[in-house]
Each structure stands twice: as C-alpha cells, then as structure tokens.
Design a protein around this motif. Structure first.
Motif: not given
Length: 278
Positions: A251-277
């Motif tokens: 999903a992070v690879e998709q995100f970068a393709l869609y937006t041209g922005v690559r999130p940081t590891l901390a941002q990915v971790a926070a988003a993944a925790a949100h998704a799992r919740a």
C-alpha cells in the motif's frame, strides 16, 4: 477537524480506489490516514464489482487517480489497460493501476513488498519452500522467492493447468496436494484459505505436522491478520510473516505512485496502527 480545509472533500479532491472480490477496510483506513497526516487533498474508497470493464472504464472516464486491484481481478483487468510496467508484464498480474491523464498504467507492488519482507525476516537464500496457490498473487510471491535465491520449491495447486504452468516457469515441481513432509521449508499460503468471508475461513492451509517442522510460515491472507495458519505457527513456535505486513508495504508503494509522496517510516507505522485498529 471538520473545519480543517485539508479534510474537506471538494471538486478538486482526487479519488483513489480499490477493486476486490471481498473488499476490506485496512487499505482504505491506511491510505486515508496518510492523506490526513500529509495534508493531501485525496480520498480513498474500496469497491467490488460484477462488471469489471465498466469499473475500469469508469476509472478512466472520471479521472480516478489510482486503483488497487485484488483477487479475482489481478489478471482479468490486463486487457482493459493501456500499459504494463515491467513488474506487471513479467508477472502478467496487476495490483495497482495509475491513471495518467486517461492512460491506465499497470504495476505490481506485491512483488516489491514480498521481496522486502523476505529480506527483513532473514529468510536465507537456498531455503526450500512449499507454496500453495497459483493465481496472480502467487505469481508475484513466487517470483520474489526465486529472485531472493530460493530455487528448491514445490507449488501446490488444485488447478493442474495453472499450477503446473506456474511451477514449470521457474523449474519447480507441482502437485495438487500438500506433501506429507517438508522439514525446514518455508511454507507459503497464497490461497483464500483462512480469509474472512471465504467458505474456507476456518481452514488451515498447512497441517500442524508441516507447520511444526517449518523454518518459517508466510500467510499472504491479510484479513484477518491472525489466520488459522498464523495461529498454528505461533502456537508451535515458528517464525511468521503475515499478510498484514504485505498489505502495508504494498500500500505504501501504491501511495507513492498515486501521490508522488513517500511517507516516512514513522508515518507508515502510525497509519498501519490506525488501519489495524478497525
């Protein structure tokens, strides 16, 4: 938060989507959380369809920026697209479509995610493996395994044509049923066995006898993350690579393709925790 213009949907908001036979919320929550963290004027929505050509045509006609593709559409969508990048062309399987001004370009970020996880979990080159499955995701996983240096493998698939063809492509063996023994093997499930909503939701992809002797167990099923196979591996003390990890990385690879922005590891971790919740 509702008054924050970053979170207001307008005529300028870019829509991204996913198509799956059984859509879930994990990808939707992960993408939308990252959009909010990064202040991007985008929104992500999961769909299913009984009319794939119309769905892909709608993506083109409405200017939908990106589309994640899951089972059973990974191969069926190919004739409807304009360009296959090398990853999608090699695998003849698509999990990501990017709309570049009406031109639909296909990628396969599953391969990228699996390759990264094999390295991160320290799977040693030369490890024997048993892979169960023969669909589009199985193609991506098998290519990543072979490119990681795993050349002693067995493909298990009920479909003799698809299973034998996939195995032959990489010089591997095929059989319709799991072997009686596979000591030290990496066990990989790339079937719906254990998937929420599927008839086989309570089915364990490999029996305890194989799981207990495995070097590692990799279940690509992401929903639920704690599948019967994952539960068995943890109960028997075997290392696990989960489908939850795959879905986050791809999903992070998709995100970068869609937006041209690559999130940081901390941002990915926070988003993944949100998704799992959810």
């Amino acid at each position: 938060m509702q008054d924050d213009p970053r979170f207001t949907i307008s005529r300028d908001t870019r829509l991204c989507m996913s198509l799956a036979g059984r859509p879930g919320n994990a990808g939707t929550r992960l993408h939308n959380h990252l959009y909010r963290q990064l202040g991007l004027d985008c929104v992500y929505k999961a769909f299913t369809t009984t009319d794939l050509p119309a769905a892909i045509g709608g993506m083109r006609a409405l200017g939908i920026r990106g589309c994640g593709v899951s089972m059973p559409f990974k191969e069926a969508c190919i004739p409807l697209l304009d360009e296959l990048t090398p990853s999608a062309a090699r695998l003849q399987s698509v999990n990501t479509i990017v709309n570049d001004d009406g031109r639909l370009v296909a990628y396969n970020t599953d391969y990228i995610a699996v390759a990264a996880l094999l390295k991160a979990h320290g799977v040693a080159p030369g490890t024997p493996f048993v892979l169960r499955g023969s669909g589009g995701m199985a193609r991506a996983v098998l290519a990543a395994l072979v490119d990681h240096g795993l050349h002693q493998g067995l493909v298990v698939a009920r479909n003799p044509q698809a299973g034998a063809a996939l195995a032959a492509q990489h010089g591997l063996g095929w059989q319709p049923d799991v072997p009686a023994a596979a000591p030290g093997a990496l066990l990989v499930n790339v079937t719906p066995l254990g998937m929420a909503g599927a008839p086989e939701a309570a089915t364990q992809a490999f029996p305890d006898a194989l799981v207990g002797a495995a070097s590692c167990v990799f279940d690509v099923v992401a929903l639920p993350p704690d599948t019967p196979l994952v539960q068995a591996a943890r109960r028997l003390g075997r290392p696990v690579i989960s489908g939850d990890e795959v879905i986050v990385l791809q999903a992070v690879e998709q995100f970068a393709l869609y937006t041209g922005v690559r999130p940081t590891l901390a941002q990915v971790a926070a988003a993944a925790a949100h998704a799992r919740a959810a």
